[in-house]
Design a protein around this motif. Structure first.
Motif, PDB file in Angstrom:
ATOM      1  N   MET A 121      42.907  45.226  23.808  1.00  0.00           N
ATOM      2  CA  MET A 121      41.989  46.350  23.960  1.00  0.00           C
ATOM      3  C   MET A 121      41.389  46.749  22.613  1.00  0.00           C
ATOM      4  N   LYS A 122      42.181  46.677  21.573  1.00  0.00           N
ATOM      5  CA  LYS A 122      41.670  47.017  20.236  1.00  0.00           C
ATOM      6  C   LYS A 122      40.589  46.033  19.799  1.00  0.00           C
ATOM      7  N   ASP A 123      40.740  44.756  20.157  1.00  0.00           N
ATOM      8  CA  ASP A 123      39.710  43.762  19.840  1.00  0.00           C
ATOM      9  C   ASP A 123      38.380  44.176  20.457  1.00  0.00           C
ATOM     10  N   LEU A 124      38.416  44.588  21.726  1.00  0.00           N
ATOM     11  CA  LEU A 124      37.197  44.973  22.429  1.00  0.00           C
ATOM     12  C   LEU A 124      36.574  46.223  21.820  1.00  0.00           C
ATOM     13  N   VAL A 125      37.394  47.222  21.548  1.00  0.00           N
ATOM     14  CA  VAL A 125      36.879  48.474  20.986  1.00  0.00           C
ATOM     15  C   VAL A 125      36.249  48.245  19.623  1.00  0.00           C
ATOM     16  N   GLU A 126      36.908  47.504  18.776  1.00  0.00           N
ATOM     17  CA  GLU A 126      36.375  47.257  17.425  1.00  0.00           C
ATOM     18  C   GLU A 126      35.092  46.438  17.490  1.00  0.00           C
ATOM     19  N   ALA A 127      35.021  45.500  18.418  1.00  0.00           N
ATOM     20  CA  ALA A 127      33.795  44.709  18.564  1.00  0.00           C
ATOM     21  C   ALA A 127      32.650  45.578  19.076  1.00  0.00           C
ATOM     22  N   ALA A 128      32.949  46.483  20.003  1.00  0.00           N
ATOM     23  CA  ALA A 128      31.910  47.358  20.564  1.00  0.00           C
ATOM     24  C   ALA A 128      31.389  48.354  19.533  1.00  0.00           C
ATOM     25  N   ALA A 180      30.969  37.858  38.533  1.00  0.00           N
ATOM     26  CA  ALA A 180      30.034  37.770  37.413  1.00  0.00           C
ATOM     27  C   ALA A 180      30.760  37.649  36.079  1.00  0.00           C
ATOM     28  N   VAL A 181      31.836  38.402  35.920  1.00  0.00           N
ATOM     29  CA  VAL A 181      32.613  38.305  34.673  1.00  0.00           C
ATOM     30  C   VAL A 181      33.255  36.930  34.550  1.00  0.00           C
ATOM     31  N   MET A 182      33.817  36.435  35.647  1.00  0.00           N
ATOM     32  CA  MET A 182      34.433  35.105  35.612  1.00  0.00           C
ATOM     33  C   MET A 182      33.408  34.015  35.339  1.00  0.00           C
ATOM     34  N   GLY A 183      32.163  34.265  35.769  1.00  0.00           N
ATOM     35  CA  GLY A 183      31.103  33.289  35.558  1.00  0.00           C
ATOM     36  C   GLY A 183      30.383  33.438  34.232  1.00  0.00           C
ATOM     37  N   GLY A 184      30.778  34.421  33.444  1.00  0.00           N
ATOM     38  CA  GLY A 184      30.168  34.606  32.131  1.00  0.00           C
ATOM     39  C   GLY A 184      28.873  35.404  32.136  1.00  0.00           C
ATOM     40  N   HIS A 185      28.516  36.006  33.270  1.00  0.00           N
ATOM     41  CA  HIS A 185      27.286  36.806  33.343  1.00  0.00           C
ATOM     42  C   HIS A 185      27.498  38.212  32.782  1.00  0.00           C
ATOM     43  N   ALA A 186      28.751  38.601  32.630  1.00  0.00           N
ATOM     44  CA  ALA A 186      29.137  39.836  31.944  1.00  0.00           C
ATOM     45  C   ALA A 186      30.428  39.516  31.203  1.00  0.00           C
ATOM     46  N   GLU A 187      30.681  40.246  30.134  1.00  0.00           N
ATOM     47  CA  GLU A 187      31.863  39.947  29.324  1.00  0.00           C
ATOM     48  C   GLU A 187      33.063  40.802  29.697  1.00  0.00           C
ATOM     49  N   VAL A 188      32.797  42.024  30.155  1.00  0.00           N
ATOM     50  CA  VAL A 188      33.866  42.972  30.428  1.00  0.00           C
ATOM     51  C   VAL A 188      33.495  43.804  31.650  1.00  0.00           C
ATOM     52  N   MET A 189      34.508  44.233  32.402  1.00  0.00           N
ATOM     53  CA  MET A 189      34.272  45.157  33.505  1.00  0.00           C
ATOM     54  C   MET A 189      35.578  45.862  33.855  1.00  0.00           C
ATOM     55  N   PRO A 190      35.568  47.182  33.914  1.00  0.00           N
ATOM     56  CA  PRO A 190      36.722  47.899  34.454  1.00  0.00           C
ATOM     57  C   PRO A 190      36.769  47.659  35.965  1.00  0.00           C
ATOM     58  N   LEU A 191      37.854  47.089  36.463  1.00  0.00           N
ATOM     59  CA  LEU A 191      37.956  46.698  37.865  1.00  0.00           C
ATOM     60  C   LEU A 191      39.177  47.324  38.523  1.00  0.00           C
ATOM     61  N   ALA A 192      39.060  47.594  39.818  1.00  0.00           N
ATOM     62  CA  ALA A 192      40.213  48.076  40.572  1.00  0.00           C
ATOM     63  C   ALA A 192      41.323  47.035  40.527  1.00  0.00           C
ATOM     64  N   LEU A 193      42.544  47.501  40.419  1.00  0.00           N
ATOM     65  CA  LEU A 193      43.698  46.597  40.395  1.00  0.00           C
ATOM     66  C   LEU A 193      43.713  45.701  41.625  1.00  0.00           C
ATOM     67  N   SER A 194      43.365  46.266  42.777  1.00  0.00           N
ATOM     68  CA  SER A 194      43.390  45.482  44.015  1.00  0.00           C
ATOM     69  C   SER A 194      42.425  44.307  43.966  1.00  0.00           C
ATOM     70  N   PRO A 206      38.229  35.315  30.105  1.00  0.00           N
ATOM     71  CA  PRO A 206      39.201  34.714  29.182  1.00  0.00           C
ATOM     72  C   PRO A 206      38.575  33.934  28.034  1.00  0.00           C
ATOM     73  N   GLU A 207      37.291  33.539  28.185  1.00  0.00           N
ATOM     74  CA  GLU A 207      36.632  32.782  27.127  1.00  0.00           C
ATOM     75  C   GLU A 207      36.115  33.675  25.998  1.00  0.00           C
ATOM     76  N   THR A 208      36.136  34.990  26.207  1.00  0.00           N
ATOM     77  CA  THR A 208      35.679  35.905  25.154  1.00  0.00           C
ATOM     78  C   THR A 208      36.738  35.981  24.056  1.00  0.00           C
ATOM     79  N   ARG A 220      41.966  33.668  35.563  1.00  0.00           N
ATOM     80  CA  ARG A 220      40.503  33.672  35.627  1.00  0.00           C
ATOM     81  C   ARG A 220      39.903  34.930  35.000  1.00  0.00           C
ATOM     82  N   LEU A 221      40.727  35.969  34.852  1.00  0.00           N
ATOM     83  CA  LEU A 221      40.361  37.168  34.115  1.00  0.00           C
ATOM     84  C   LEU A 221      41.512  37.494  33.159  1.00  0.00           C
ATOM     85  N   ARG A 222      41.178  38.215  32.092  1.00  0.00           N
ATOM     86  CA  ARG A 222      42.218  38.693  31.184  1.00  0.00           C
ATOM     87  C   ARG A 222      42.261  40.220  31.278  1.00  0.00           C
ATOM     88  N   GLY A 223      43.426  40.755  31.578  1.00  0.00           N
ATOM     89  CA  GLY A 223      43.593  42.210  31.633  1.00  0.00           C
ATOM     90  C   GLY A 223      43.988  42.734  30.268  1.00  0.00           C
TER      91      GLY A 223
END
Length: 332
Positions: free
Chosen positions: A135-142, A188-202, A128-130, A212-215
């Motif tokens: 999704m467009k924000d992420l794609v354009e930044a990448a 790791a994403v919540m701790g800031g060690h990675a910025e993004v991760m595709p994660l299982a819904l469960s 959430p701190e990113t 703690r995460l932003r979908g």
């Protein structure tokens, strides 16, 4: 007349023997090999449905987690056991990619599906701190920065394939950082060690609800009831539809060549377990979706998944071998 009576008696004996064989299975406890570790999606589904199936089999299924090589350790172990129905493979989707990744010569073609009870969904999650609000924000930044840290569970895992999908569609790539599955990756994403991760819904649903995460998007053609405010990816980028439906799934399998009557008895037991209210409640609470595929429908499903995942990985440059080498058709 005597010959007729003798023939009738012989047929009766054969029928009785066949019935006895069917009734006898299982004569002893069954071994269940889970290809992923404790606490993950595969483990959770396996341990939820198994006690219910045991009631209808009349024997205990002894579950054991055998991790390693993206699940190939467990898959190989079951493949090396007799095809007698006394060793079950509890697998996620991973065997669909083994051949193109060079992890194993095995695939779902080497196993007989008993049931695929549950499928899941993948959510593109960020810290959430990113600055990525959409999704467009992420794609354009990448597109401007290939050093954005994306968590993965290793080559061929769900986050990796989702990243390959994004690369194929948007021509973007990330700085991949490997973690030991969805749980450690989410931490790791919540701790800031990675910025993004595709994660299982469960894995991600409660973290998203708790802030703690932003979908950013769900890799489906429609929103999921667990996260009604997170858009389906096709709402933003319709071109993803060519790869969907795609996502995690969990099933029970036996080695190819297992007697048909044994497969039938296992399928009956696990189907009854699948239909129990207790299992339905588990699926609803775990962020999954009931499937209940058996027989040819289950086999067709794994073939389609193999086609999509294998070609995604190959086109993204992550495959050691071409899907063509194994006559895996391109997705339509």
């Amino acid at each position: 007349m005597k010959k007729f009576k003798a023939l009738s008696l012989s047929l009766f004996i054969v029928m009785c023997m066949a019935t006895a064989v069917l009734a006898a299975y299982p004569e002893k406890n069954i071994q269940g090999i889970i290809q992923w570790g404790a606490g993950g999606g595969c483990d959770g589904v396996s341990r939820a449905i198994t006690p219910l199936a045991e009631k209808y089999l009349g024997k205990t299924i002894i579950l054991q987690n055998k991790t390693g090589a993206t699940g190939a350790v467990a898959t190989t172990m079951v493949a090396n056991m007799p095809a007698d129905g006394y060793t079950l493979l509890y697998a996620a989707e991973n065997p669909a990619t083994y051949r193109v990744l060079g992890l194993s010569p095995l695939s779902f073609n080497d196993f007989e599906p008993i049931i695929i009870p549950v499928e899941g969904a993948v959510v593109i999650c960020v810290n959430p701190e990113t600055p990525y609000k959409t999704m467009k924000d992420l794609v354009e930044a990448a597109k401007k920065n290939s050093k954005i840290k994306m968590g993965t569970s290793g080559t061929g895992g769900l986050p990796y394939v989702a990243g390959a999908m994004m690369k194929n569609i948007h021509d973007i790539q990330f700085n991949m950082i490997q973690f030991d599955g969805d749980g450690p990756g989410a931490t790791a994403v919540m701790g800031g060690h990675a910025e993004v991760m595709p994660l299982a819904l469960s894995t991600s649903v409660e973290y998203i609800k708790g802030g703690r995460l932003r979908g950013l998007a769900v890799l489906r053609t429609e929103r999921v009831p667990q996260l009604p405010d997170v858009p389906a990816i096709t709402e933003i980028y319709p071109e993803y539809k060519q790869y969907l439906p795609w996502g995690p799934f969990y099933g029970v399998f036996v080695k190819k060549g297992t007697p048909k009557d044994v497969v039938a008895k296992l399928t009956e037991a696990f189907t009854k377990a699948y239909n129990e209210a207790r299992f339905t409640e588990f699926v609803a609470n775990s962020g999954g979706f009931k499937m209940g595929l058996t027989g040819q429908k289950a086999a067709d499903f794994t073939k389609k998944f193999e086609s999509t995942a294998s070609w995604l990985i190959y086109n993204a440059g992550g495959a050691k071998k071409s899907p063509k080498d194994f006559n895996i058709p391109q997705p339509k």
